[in-house]
Design a protein around this motif. Structure first.
Motif, short mmCIF file in Angstrom:
data_model
loop_
_atom_site.label_atom_id
_atom_site.label_comp_id
_atom_site.label_asym_id
_atom_site.label_seq_id
_atom_site.Cartn_x
_atom_site.Cartn_y
_atom_site.Cartn_z
N HIS A 45 0.82 -1.21 0.00
CA HIS A 45 0.00 0.00 0.00
C HIS A 45 0.86 1.27 0.00
O HIS A 45 0.59 2.21 -0.76
N GLU A 46 1.87 1.33 0.85
CA GLU A 46 2.69 2.53 0.95
C GLU A 46 3.46 2.78 -0.34
O GLU A 46 3.62 3.94 -0.76
N LEU A 47 3.93 1.72 -0.98
CA LEU A 47 4.62 1.88 -2.26
C LEU A 47 3.67 2.43 -3.31
O LEU A 47 4.03 3.34 -4.08
N GLN A 48 2.46 1.92 -3.35
CA GLN A 48 1.47 2.42 -4.31
C GLN A 48 1.17 3.89 -4.08
O GLN A 48 1.00 4.67 -5.03
N GLN A 49 1.11 4.30 -2.80
CA GLN A 49 0.86 5.70 -2.46
C GLN A 49 2.00 6.59 -2.94
O GLN A 49 1.78 7.69 -3.47
N LEU A 50 3.23 6.12 -2.76
CA LEU A 50 4.40 6.89 -3.20
C LEU A 50 4.43 7.02 -4.73
O LEU A 50 4.72 8.09 -5.27
N VAL A 51 4.13 5.93 -5.42
CA VAL A 51 4.12 5.96 -6.88
C VAL A 51 3.04 6.91 -7.39
O VAL A 51 3.27 7.70 -8.31
N ALA A 52 1.86 6.87 -6.76
CA ALA A 52 0.76 7.75 -7.17
C ALA A 52 1.11 9.21 -6.91
O ALA A 52 0.83 10.09 -7.74
N ALA A 53 1.73 9.51 -5.76
CA ALA A 53 2.11 10.89 -5.43
C ALA A 53 3.17 11.40 -6.39
O ALA A 53 3.13 12.56 -6.80
N THR A 54 4.11 10.53 -6.77
CA THR A 54 5.15 10.93 -7.72
C THR A 54 4.55 11.21 -9.09
O THR A 54 4.93 12.18 -9.76
N ALA A 55 3.60 10.38 -9.51
CA ALA A 55 2.94 10.59 -10.80
C ALA A 55 2.17 11.91 -10.81
O ALA A 55 2.17 12.65 -11.80
N ARG A 56 1.53 12.21 -9.68
CA ARG A 56 0.78 13.46 -9.59
C ARG A 56 1.72 14.66 -9.64
O ARG A 56 1.44 15.67 -10.28
N MET A 57 2.87 14.56 -8.95
CA MET A 57 3.85 15.64 -8.96
C MET A 57 4.40 15.86 -10.37
O MET A 57 4.56 17.00 -10.83
N GLU A 58 4.69 14.76 -11.08
CA GLU A 58 5.21 14.86 -12.43
C GLU A 58 4.19 15.52 -13.35
O GLU A 58 4.52 16.39 -14.17
N ASN A 59 2.93 15.13 -13.22
CA ASN A 59 1.86 15.72 -14.02
C ASN A 59 1.71 17.21 -13.72
O ASN A 59 1.54 18.03 -14.63
N LEU A 60 1.80 17.57 -12.44
CA LEU A 60 1.67 18.98 -12.05
C LEU A 60 2.78 19.82 -12.66
O LEU A 60 2.54 20.91 -13.21
N ILE A 61 4.02 19.33 -12.60
CA ILE A 61 5.15 20.07 -13.15
C ILE A 61 4.99 20.30 -14.65
O ILE A 61 5.16 21.41 -15.15
N GLU A 62 4.64 19.23 -15.37
CA GLU A 62 4.49 19.36 -16.81
C GLU A 62 3.34 20.28 -17.18
O GLU A 62 3.44 21.06 -18.15
N GLN A 63 2.25 20.24 -16.42
CA GLN A 63 1.11 21.10 -16.72
C GLN A 63 1.42 22.57 -16.43
O GLN A 63 1.00 23.46 -17.16
N ILE A 64 2.16 22.82 -15.34
CA ILE A 64 2.54 24.20 -15.03
C ILE A 64 3.42 24.77 -16.14
O ILE A 64 3.22 25.91 -16.59
N LEU A 65 4.38 23.99 -16.59
CA LEU A 65 5.27 24.46 -17.66
C LEU A 65 4.50 24.63 -18.96
O LEU A 65 4.73 25.58 -19.71
#
Length: 284
Positions: free
Chosen positions: A86-106
């Motif tokens: 569960h914790e690994l899945q949460q980390l992977v999901a949070a990283t994906a969200r951060m990556e999406n946020l960065i690309e969308q901001i740029l």
């Protein structure tokens, strides 16, 4: 008042990205203070835009680099933990969200009308949509979503990169929020005075009361706890809004012909010129 009228005409005829100092021939003494103040304002605006450009460049490097390292570490950790951890899945999901946020901001920065110098060319918008759909087809296939394109060759004056980004964001939203075994349809219509792109899906749609708010930056229905569970940052439609503004286009939101889903209609004038677009909440 003739010198004042010349100054007004000079400023009115300037392009939005022209922040060079104002220079008038035979400038009367009475206008010197006004022209000086205007030039000081333009200088401050230019300095502000330059700072934003440097920030975007630095952000691209400073945020992407550690994020890439984080993804590598997560991949290595995943080899030592159960796939259902569960914790690994949460980390992977949070990283994906951060990556999406960065690309969308740029992406939002690059497509903002006051920062983006458009290079308008005549292009086939039907072919552009078809190419974007082909590149994103795997996402739809993984959810068994029926993806259809209607229309024919349609010429439009526009910026290829910006229009590609617009289509990518609208298709991405349709794919993310349409449940498995759903339907997504894109229609390209060529009218006498306008060119229309219409995106329809069989997802949950957007309530009429929220159809204007969804174009605000970082706004999402339900906030971060969106009932669909889909990762997002609330910038996709803000980017679409900016690109529509760049092309003097009108955006309409309504209910798709599939029933409860969303219909997004982008209407481009035949001769697109930069202007403010209008968002219309169409309940039909």
């Amino acid at each position: 008042l003739s010198p004042l009228q010349r100054l007004a005409v000079h400023l009115q005829n300037r392009h939005a990205n022209d922040l060079a100092p104002v220079s008038l021939e035979r400038q009367p003494l009475e206008l010197m203070q006004l022209v000086t103040s205007t030039n000081e304002l333009l200088q401050r605006l230019q300095a502000s835009f330059n700072r934003e450009k440097r920030f975007a460049s630095d952000a691209a490097h400073e945020l992407r680099t550690p994020l890439s390292a984080l993804k590598v570490h997560l991949h290595n950790i995943a080899q030592e933990l159960p796939a259902a951890d569960h914790e690994l899945q949460q980390l992977v999901a949070a990283t994906a969200r951060m990556e999406n946020l960065i690309e969308q901001i740029l992406s939002l920065y690059r497509t903002a009308p006051d920062q983006y110098l458009a290079r308008f060319d005549e292009l086939d918008i039907y072919q552009l949509v078809q190419d974007v759909m082909a590149s994103a087809y795997d996402k739809f296939e993984n959810k068994n979503i029926q993806l259809a394109l209607h229309g024919d060759e349609t010429r439009l004056a526009g910026d290829h990169f910006a229009l590609t980004t617009l289509v990518q964001n609208l298709l991405d939203n349709a794919c993310k929020y349409t449940p498995p075994n759903g339907r997504v349809r894109v229609t390209v219509s060529d009218e006498k005075e306008t060119v229309t792109l219409q995106f329809e899906d069989s997802g949950p749609g957007i309530p009429e009361a929220h159809r204007t708010r969804v174009f605000d930056r970082f706004y999402r229905l339900g906030g971060d706890q969106h009932e669909s569970g889909v990762i997002g940052c609330g910038l996709g439609l803000a980017i679409v809004d900016h690109i529509a503004d760049l092309h003097a286009a009108t955006i309409q939101l309504g209910i798709s012909d599939f029933g409860s889903g969303l219909r997004v209609t982008v209407i481009f004038p035949r001769q697109a010129l930069p202007a403010n677009n209008h968002v219309i909440a169409d309940a039909t």
